[in-house]
Design an enzyme around this catalytic site. Sequence first.
Site, PDB file in Angstrom:
ATOM      1  N   ASP A 163       0.832  -1.204   0.000  1.00 17.49           N
ATOM      2  CA  ASP A 163       0.000   0.000   0.000  1.00 17.49           C
ATOM      3  C   ASP A 163       0.871   1.261   0.000  1.00 17.49           C
ATOM      4  O   ASP A 163       1.968   1.253   0.553  1.00 17.49           O
ATOM      5  CB  ASP A 163      -0.912  -0.036   1.242  1.00 17.49           C
ATOM      6  CG  ASP A 163      -2.027   0.989   1.141  1.00 17.49           C
ATOM      7  OD1 ASP A 163      -2.330   1.462   0.023  1.00 17.49           O
ATOM      8  OD2 ASP A 163      -2.612   1.319   2.192  1.00 17.49           O
TER       9      ASP A 163
ATOM     10  N   SER B 290      -8.323  -4.991   4.355  1.00 15.01           N
ATOM     11  CA  SER B 290      -8.750  -4.687   2.984  1.00 15.01           C
ATOM     12  C   SER B 290      -9.163  -5.936   2.201  1.00 15.01           C
ATOM     13  O   SER B 290      -8.798  -6.087   1.035  1.00 15.01           O
ATOM     14  CB  SER B 290      -7.642  -3.936   2.231  1.00 15.01           C
ATOM     15  OG  SER B 290      -7.322  -2.753   2.901  1.00 15.01           O
TER      16      SER B 290
ATOM     17  N   GLU C 103       1.014 -13.428  12.081  1.00 13.80           N
ATOM     18  CA  GLU C 103       1.566 -12.308  12.837  1.00 13.80           C
ATOM     19  C   GLU C 103       1.517 -11.081  11.933  1.00 13.80           C
ATOM     20  O   GLU C 103       1.897 -11.150  10.760  1.00 13.80           O
ATOM     21  CB  GLU C 103       3.027 -12.603  13.221  1.00 13.80           C
ATOM     22  CG  GLU C 103       3.179 -13.782  14.161  1.00 13.80           C
ATOM     23  CD  GLU C 103       2.588 -13.499  15.540  1.00 13.80           C
ATOM     24  OE1 GLU C 103       2.702 -12.357  16.012  1.00 13.80           O
ATOM     25  OE2 GLU C 103       1.999 -14.436  16.123  1.00 13.80           O
TER      26      GLU C 103
ATOM     27  N   LEU D  51      11.309 -20.596  -3.979  1.00 18.46           N
ATOM     28  CA  LEU D  51      10.187 -19.764  -3.515  1.00 18.46           C
ATOM     29  C   LEU D  51       8.989 -19.877  -4.454  1.00 18.46           C
ATOM     30  O   LEU D  51       9.148 -19.879  -5.676  1.00 18.46           O
ATOM     31  CB  LEU D  51      10.648 -18.300  -3.467  1.00 18.46           C
ATOM     32  CG  LEU D  51       9.584 -17.254  -3.125  1.00 18.46           C
ATOM     33  CD1 LEU D  51       9.198 -17.330  -1.653  1.00 18.46           C
ATOM     34  CD2 LEU D  51      10.078 -15.842  -3.452  1.00 18.46           C
TER      35      LEU D  51
ATOM     36  N   GLY E  35       0.108   5.377  -4.439  1.00 25.10           N
ATOM     37  CA  GLY E  35      -0.527   6.631  -4.854  1.00 25.10           C
ATOM     38  C   GLY E  35       0.035   7.810  -4.068  1.00 25.10           C
ATOM     39  O   GLY E  35       0.422   8.831  -4.638  1.00 25.10           O
ATOM     40  N   ARG E  36       0.114   7.642  -2.739  1.00 29.78           N
ATOM     41  CA  ARG E  36       0.630   8.729  -1.895  1.00 29.78           C
ATOM     42  C   ARG E  36       2.094   9.027  -2.217  1.00 29.78           C
ATOM     43  O   ARG E  36       2.519  10.182  -2.240  1.00 29.78           O
ATOM     44  CB  ARG E  36       0.490   8.354  -0.408  1.00 29.78           C
ATOM     45  CG  ARG E  36      -0.877   8.697   0.156  1.00 29.78           C
ATOM     46  CD  ARG E  36      -1.138   7.996   1.450  1.00 29.78           C
ATOM     47  NE  ARG E  36      -1.480   6.593   1.215  1.00 29.78           N
ATOM     48  CZ  ARG E  36      -1.613   5.689   2.174  1.00 29.78           C
ATOM     49  NH1 ARG E  36      -1.383   6.016   3.430  1.00 29.78           N
ATOM     50  NH2 ARG E  36      -1.960   4.451   1.879  1.00 29.78           N
TER      51      ARG E  36
ATOM     52  N   HIS F 221       2.979   3.204  -8.845  1.00 27.53           N
ATOM     53  CA  HIS F 221       2.851   1.766  -9.124  1.00 27.53           C
ATOM     54  C   HIS F 221       4.109   1.261  -9.843  1.00 27.53           C
ATOM     55  O   HIS F 221       4.606   0.171  -9.558  1.00 27.53           O
ATOM     56  CB  HIS F 221       1.619   1.487  -9.984  1.00 27.53           C
ATOM     57  CG  HIS F 221       0.321   1.835  -9.309  1.00 27.53           C
ATOM     58  ND1 HIS F 221       0.051   1.533  -7.990  1.00 27.53           N
ATOM     59  CD2 HIS F 221      -0.798   2.479  -9.771  1.00 27.53           C
ATOM     60  CE1 HIS F 221      -1.168   1.963  -7.679  1.00 27.53           C
ATOM     61  NE2 HIS F 221      -1.697   2.544  -8.733  1.00 27.53           N
TER      62      HIS F 221
ATOM     63  N   ARG G 217      -0.541   8.744 -10.055  1.00 29.12           N
ATOM     64  CA  ARG G 217      -0.503   7.541  -9.221  1.00 29.12           C
ATOM     65  C   ARG G 217       0.269   6.386  -9.889  1.00 29.12           C
ATOM     66  O   ARG G 217       0.969   5.624  -9.239  1.00 29.12           O
ATOM     67  CB  ARG G 217      -1.924   7.079  -8.897  1.00 29.12           C
ATOM     68  CG  ARG G 217      -2.756   8.117  -8.169  1.00 29.12           C
ATOM     69  CD  ARG G 217      -4.194   7.677  -8.052  1.00 29.12           C
ATOM     70  NE  ARG G 217      -4.267   6.363  -7.446  1.00 29.12           N
ATOM     71  CZ  ARG G 217      -4.168   6.144  -6.138  1.00 29.12           C
ATOM     72  NH1 ARG G 217      -4.006   7.149  -5.313  1.00 29.12           N
ATOM     73  NH2 ARG G 217      -4.240   4.929  -5.657  1.00 29.12           N
TER      74      ARG G 217
ATOM     75  N   ARG H 246      -5.456  -2.225   8.511  1.00 27.34           N
ATOM     76  CA  ARG H 246      -6.666  -2.912   8.051  1.00 27.34           C
ATOM     77  C   ARG H 246      -6.306  -4.029   7.075  1.00 27.34           C
ATOM     78  O   ARG H 246      -5.229  -4.031   6.483  1.00 27.34           O
ATOM     79  CB  ARG H 246      -7.685  -1.948   7.448  1.00 27.34           C
ATOM     80  CG  ARG H 246      -7.178  -1.046   6.371  1.00 27.34           C
ATOM     81  CD  ARG H 246      -8.310  -0.207   5.771  1.00 27.34           C
ATOM     82  NE  ARG H 246      -7.757   0.714   4.801  1.00 27.34           N
ATOM     83  CZ  ARG H 246      -7.517   1.997   5.025  1.00 27.34           C
ATOM     84  NH1 ARG H 246      -7.825   2.534   6.192  1.00 27.34           N
ATOM     85  NH2 ARG H 246      -6.969   2.756   4.094  1.00 27.34           N
TER      86      ARG H 246
ATOM     87  N   GLU I 187     -11.987  -4.886  -5.768  1.00 22.97           N
ATOM     88  CA  GLU I 187     -12.476  -3.513  -5.576  1.00 22.97           C
ATOM     89  C   GLU I 187     -11.660  -2.512  -6.408  1.00 22.97           C
ATOM     90  O   GLU I 187     -12.145  -1.432  -6.746  1.00 22.97           O
ATOM     91  CB  GLU I 187     -12.390  -3.121  -4.087  1.00 22.97           C
ATOM     92  CG  GLU I 187     -13.346  -3.880  -3.171  1.00 22.97           C
ATOM     93  CD  GLU I 187     -12.936  -5.321  -2.872  1.00 22.97           C
ATOM     94  OE1 GLU I 187     -11.747  -5.684  -3.062  1.00 22.97           O
ATOM     95  OE2 GLU I 187     -13.815  -6.119  -2.455  1.00 22.97           O
TER      96      GLU I 187
END
Length: 255
Positions: A33, A209, A220, A144, A36-37, A50, A46, A207, A80
Amino acid sequence: MKPPSEEAAAPAPASAALTPPASVPRHVAIIMDGNGRWARGRGQERLFGHEHGASSVRACIEGCAEAGVEFLTLYAFSQENWSRPKLEVAGLMVLLEKFLRDNTPELKEKNVRLQAIGRLTDLPASCQRELNHSIEATAGCTGLTLILALSYSGRTEVIDGIKSLLREIEQGHIDKAMINPEMFSKHLYTRYYPDPDLLIRTSGEFRLSNFLLWQVSYAEFYVTKKLWPDFGKADLVEALHEYAQRQRRYGGVGE
Ligand code: FPP
């Protein structure tokens, strides 16, 4: 809840000696997250955030592979997220395709197996083709496992799981009395993977999301204020170190 910086600095509890530290998590899941900021803070669109976020993706794949993590799930695009401006969505799809095209040879070279979860048929056809190609190209890799959550929604996954169970009941393969958490897990998109041990979220938000709602029951949490494009290998290592200090009790008393 304490802010992340305080949590990271907190000394191990006195009971630490009672149970060994959990050491390296088998499965790390990340809510990436703050792109954008990060971009807006630089006066950019934005999508610029990314694009830089893709470098953090590469750093985390490398860091997890080096640390011996077996599974890494990245929340790359939620169901969303389709409601975002058309240009941003289109840009993200192009970025995903380019990421897959440019990085698949290196994933293969580093023995990383690519997988994906979510409503993958929602993705543009060219994206699905590139994704399938990368999945097939890395299918034989044994290091992995990198799982991209794309057009993913935790609630939709649970509903899809319930429908899948109902089909099995209707067809007489199982009896409803047999349903338990282990069986339900086998009807989720994540049925081939263990539950995440460590959930990382960047940008300081506490959160979920709609991410892996069922699977993170005992994960954790590690929240950092860093925005995703600033999250590098050293930050991942810090999260892994903090995880190693945690005492996992799964509702018991840890003795
Ligand atoms: C959330 O930040 C991020 C996303 C919705 C997209 C994540 C995509 C990448 C990291 C790009 C590269 C990924 C791959 C797999 C190639 P946000 O836009 O919600 O940030 P904000 O909260 O600051 O607005």
